[in-house]
Design a protein around this motif. Sequence first.
Motif, PDB file in Angstrom:
ATOM      1  N   LEU A 180       0.823  -1.204   0.000  1.00 40.72           N
ATOM      2  CA  LEU A 180       0.000   0.000   0.000  1.00 40.72           C
ATOM      3  C   LEU A 180       0.859   1.256   0.000  1.00 40.72           C
ATOM      4  O   LEU A 180       0.511   2.251  -0.655  1.00 40.72           O
ATOM      5  N   LEU A 181       1.969   1.216   0.710  1.00 39.98           N
ATOM      6  CA  LEU A 181       2.870   2.371   0.744  1.00 39.98           C
ATOM      7  C   LEU A 181       3.454   2.643  -0.632  1.00 39.98           C
ATOM      8  O   LEU A 181       3.486   3.794  -1.094  1.00 39.98           O
ATOM      9  N   VAL A 182       3.890   1.589  -1.304  1.00 40.93           N
ATOM     10  CA  VAL A 182       4.453   1.749  -2.645  1.00 40.93           C
ATOM     11  C   VAL A 182       3.372   2.226  -3.620  1.00 40.93           C
ATOM     12  O   VAL A 182       3.614   3.109  -4.456  1.00 40.93           O
ATOM     13  N   ALA A 183       2.169   1.670  -3.522  1.00 36.86           N
ATOM     14  CA  ALA A 183       1.076   2.080  -4.406  1.00 36.86           C
ATOM     15  C   ALA A 183       0.712   3.540  -4.188  1.00 36.86           C
ATOM     16  O   ALA A 183       0.499   4.290  -5.155  1.00 36.86           O
ATOM     17  N   ALA A 184       0.617   3.952  -2.913  1.00 35.76           N
ATOM     18  CA  ALA A 184       0.285   5.343  -2.618  1.00 35.76           C
ATOM     19  C   ALA A 184       1.372   6.283  -3.133  1.00 35.76           C
ATOM     20  O   ALA A 184       1.064   7.359  -3.676  1.00 35.76           O
ATOM     21  N   ALA A 185       2.630   5.887  -2.990  1.00 34.91           N
ATOM     22  CA  ALA A 185       3.726   6.714  -3.482  1.00 34.91           C
ATOM     23  C   ALA A 185       3.678   6.831  -5.003  1.00 34.91           C
ATOM     24  O   ALA A 185       3.911   7.911  -5.564  1.00 34.91           O
ATOM     25  N   ALA A 186       3.367   5.727  -5.677  1.00 32.30           N
ATOM     26  CA  ALA A 186       3.296   5.752  -7.144  1.00 32.30           C
ATOM     27  C   ALA A 186       2.179   6.678  -7.622  1.00 32.30           C
ATOM     28  O   ALA A 186       2.360   7.454  -8.564  1.00 32.30           O
ATOM     29  N   VAL A 187       1.019   6.613  -6.961  1.00 24.79           N
ATOM     30  CA  VAL A 187      -0.100   7.481  -7.346  1.00 24.79           C
ATOM     31  C   VAL A 187       0.233   8.940  -7.043  1.00 24.79           C
ATOM     32  O   VAL A 187      -0.082   9.842  -7.826  1.00 24.79           O
ATOM     33  N   TYR A 188       0.903   9.189  -5.906  1.00 26.92           N
ATOM     34  CA  TYR A 188       1.253  10.559  -5.537  1.00 26.92           C
ATOM     35  C   TYR A 188       2.246  11.165  -6.522  1.00 26.92           C
ATOM     36  O   TYR A 188       2.128  12.335  -6.903  1.00 26.92           O
ATOM     37  N   VAL A 189       3.212  10.364  -6.945  1.00 22.35           N
ATOM     38  CA  VAL A 189       4.259  10.877  -7.834  1.00 22.35           C
ATOM     39  C   VAL A 189       3.780  10.940  -9.281  1.00 22.35           C
ATOM     40  O   VAL A 189       4.007  11.931  -9.988  1.00 22.35           O
ATOM     41  N   ALA A 190       3.140   9.866  -9.736  1.00 23.74           N
ATOM     42  CA  ALA A 190       2.800   9.748 -11.161  1.00 23.74           C
ATOM     43  C   ALA A 190       1.339  10.022 -11.470  1.00 23.74           C
ATOM     44  O   ALA A 190       0.954  10.014 -12.641  1.00 23.74           O
ATOM     45  N   GLY A 191       0.503  10.220 -10.458  1.00 25.82           N
ATOM     46  CA  GLY A 191      -0.902  10.495 -10.700  1.00 25.82           C
ATOM     47  C   GLY A 191      -1.735   9.232 -10.814  1.00 25.82           C
ATOM     48  O   GLY A 191      -1.237   8.100 -10.691  1.00 25.82           O
ATOM     49  N   ASP A 192      -3.027   9.438 -11.076  1.00 26.65           N
ATOM     50  CA  ASP A 192      -3.950   8.304 -11.131  1.00 26.65           C
ATOM     51  C   ASP A 192      -3.638   7.346 -12.269  1.00 26.65           C
ATOM     52  O   ASP A 192      -4.033   6.181 -12.237  1.00 26.65           O
ATOM     53  N   GLY A 193      -2.950   7.836 -13.304  1.00 32.77           N
ATOM     54  CA  GLY A 193      -2.587   6.951 -14.409  1.00 32.77           C
ATOM     55  C   GLY A 193      -1.717   5.797 -13.947  1.00 32.77           C
ATOM     56  O   GLY A 193      -1.758   4.703 -14.529  1.00 32.77           O
ATOM     57  N   ALA A 194      -0.935   6.028 -12.876  1.00 28.22           N
ATOM     58  CA  ALA A 194      -0.100   4.950 -12.347  1.00 28.22           C
ATOM     59  C   ALA A 194      -0.950   3.808 -11.833  1.00 28.22           C
ATOM     60  O   ALA A 194      -0.544   2.643 -11.887  1.00 28.22           O
ATOM     61  N   MET A 195      -2.155   4.131 -11.317  1.00 30.34           N
ATOM     62  CA  MET A 195      -3.038   3.078 -10.818  1.00 30.34           C
ATOM     63  C   MET A 195      -3.450   2.146 -11.950  1.00 30.34           C
ATOM     64  O   MET A 195      -3.537   0.930 -11.766  1.00 30.34           O
ATOM     65  N   LEU A 196      -3.690   2.720 -13.124  1.00 32.20           N
ATOM     66  CA  LEU A 196      -4.083   1.893 -14.258  1.00 32.20           C
ATOM     67  C   LEU A 196      -2.914   1.068 -14.778  1.00 32.20           C
ATOM     68  O   LEU A 196      -3.067  -0.101 -15.130  1.00 32.20           O
ATOM     69  N   LEU A 197      -1.733   1.680 -14.840  1.00 26.75           N
ATOM     70  CA  LEU A 197      -0.578   0.998 -15.426  1.00 26.75           C
ATOM     71  C   LEU A 197       0.001  -0.078 -14.509  1.00 26.75           C
ATOM     72  O   LEU A 197       0.518  -1.089 -14.988  1.00 26.75           O
ATOM     73  N   LEU A 198      -0.078   0.153 -13.202  1.00 27.11           N
ATOM     74  CA  LEU A 198       0.594  -0.740 -12.254  1.00 27.11           C
ATOM     75  C   LEU A 198      -0.369  -1.603 -11.442  1.00 27.11           C
ATOM     76  O   LEU A 198       0.069  -2.338 -10.559  1.00 27.11           O
ATOM     77  N   ALA A 199      -1.662  -1.527 -11.744  1.00 25.70           N
ATOM     78  CA  ALA A 199      -2.627  -2.314 -10.963  1.00 25.70           C
ATOM     79  C   ALA A 199      -2.333  -3.799 -11.058  1.00 25.70           C
ATOM     80  O   ALA A 199      -2.479  -4.537 -10.074  1.00 25.70           O
ATOM     81  N   TRP A 200      -1.903  -4.267 -12.232  1.00 21.09           N
ATOM     82  CA  TRP A 200      -1.648  -5.701 -12.392  1.00 21.09           C
ATOM     83  C   TRP A 200      -0.476  -6.143 -11.528  1.00 21.09           C
ATOM     84  O   TRP A 200      -0.483  -7.249 -10.992  1.00 21.09           O
ATOM     85  N   VAL A 201       0.526  -5.268 -11.376  1.00 23.00           N
ATOM     86  CA  VAL A 201       1.667  -5.597 -10.518  1.00 23.00           C
ATOM     87  C   VAL A 201       1.202  -5.721  -9.067  1.00 23.00           C
ATOM     88  O   VAL A 201       1.582  -6.666  -8.356  1.00 23.00           O
ATOM     89  N   PHE A 202       0.372  -4.779  -8.641  1.00 19.39           N
ATOM     90  CA  PHE A 202      -0.152  -4.819  -7.275  1.00 19.39           C
ATOM     91  C   PHE A 202      -0.927  -6.103  -7.031  1.00 19.39           C
ATOM     92  O   PHE A 202      -0.772  -6.753  -5.989  1.00 19.39           O
ATOM     93  N   VAL A 203      -1.765  -6.491  -7.985  1.00 18.51           N
ATOM     94  CA  VAL A 203      -2.591  -7.692  -7.824  1.00 18.51           C
ATOM     95  C   VAL A 203      -1.728  -8.948  -7.751  1.00 18.51           C
ATOM     96  O   VAL A 203      -1.948  -9.821  -6.898  1.00 18.51           O
ATOM     97  N   VAL A 204      -0.754  -9.059  -8.643  1.00 18.27           N
ATOM     98  CA  VAL A 204       0.118 -10.239  -8.648  1.00 18.27           C
ATOM     99  C   VAL A 204       0.880 -10.345  -7.327  1.00 18.27           C
ATOM    100  O   VAL A 204       0.979 -11.430  -6.724  1.00 18.27           O
TER     101      VAL A 204
END
Length: 229
Positions: A180-204
């Motif tokens: 969650l910390l890494v995901a929150a940091a990615a969204v904070y730095v790269a914006g909501d688009g990071a959620m779309l691009l990296l969601a599969w990594v988070f799920v795996v």
Amino acid sequence: MDVDGSGAGRMVRAARTINRCVVLGLCLALACAPSVVVGLFVSATPLGLMLYVLGLVAVAPALSAGLYAVRGWRRDPGAGSARLFLRGYRMNVVDVLRWWVPTLVAAAVLAVNVGYAGDHVAGPLLRAAGIAAGVVLALWAGNALVVSSFFSFRTRDVARIAAAEMFLSWRVTLGLACLLLVAAAAVYVAGDGAMLLLAWVFVVLLELVARPLVAHVTARFTPAEPDAG
């Protein structure tokens, strides 16, 4: 072709894995797109933050379907990624939304309290308490997501098990906190688009981290291997 030991066989397996991840990423992006669209139209105010949190309603069902798909790969290597995702979404969406919507409402209230904490004399203390409560809520929601994705329990039982497993499976909780910390940091730095691009990594990674929790819940609360959904 020797798909078990030859170089060509390893290439086939690698290509299959890449294809699965690409398809999973596309499915997650499509399922989470409504939440990202909402995020584009809210303002950077406490009220806007509340609306942003409430707009995340599409995220948990999508992640649940992704978890179902990733687990399905391990059980049936020949299963199609999109088919597994759609099956998991159809099976789990109602169960997930039953606890996810109230969770978002609670998170939205916390977001407003944190945002307006500066208006109170005890603002720093209220803000710290709100952030701490938000972290606990996020960790509980992560456990609830895993439980409702792989087991067919009543909503109140999902809530209780998720809360208990925060302590009983504390290593999983720690791993989830890191994700969650890494995901929150990615969204904070790269914006909501990071959620779309990296969601599969988070799920795996979440499916991998949560395996001990699934095993523990299986041993304690089910007489046999649970039915997904």
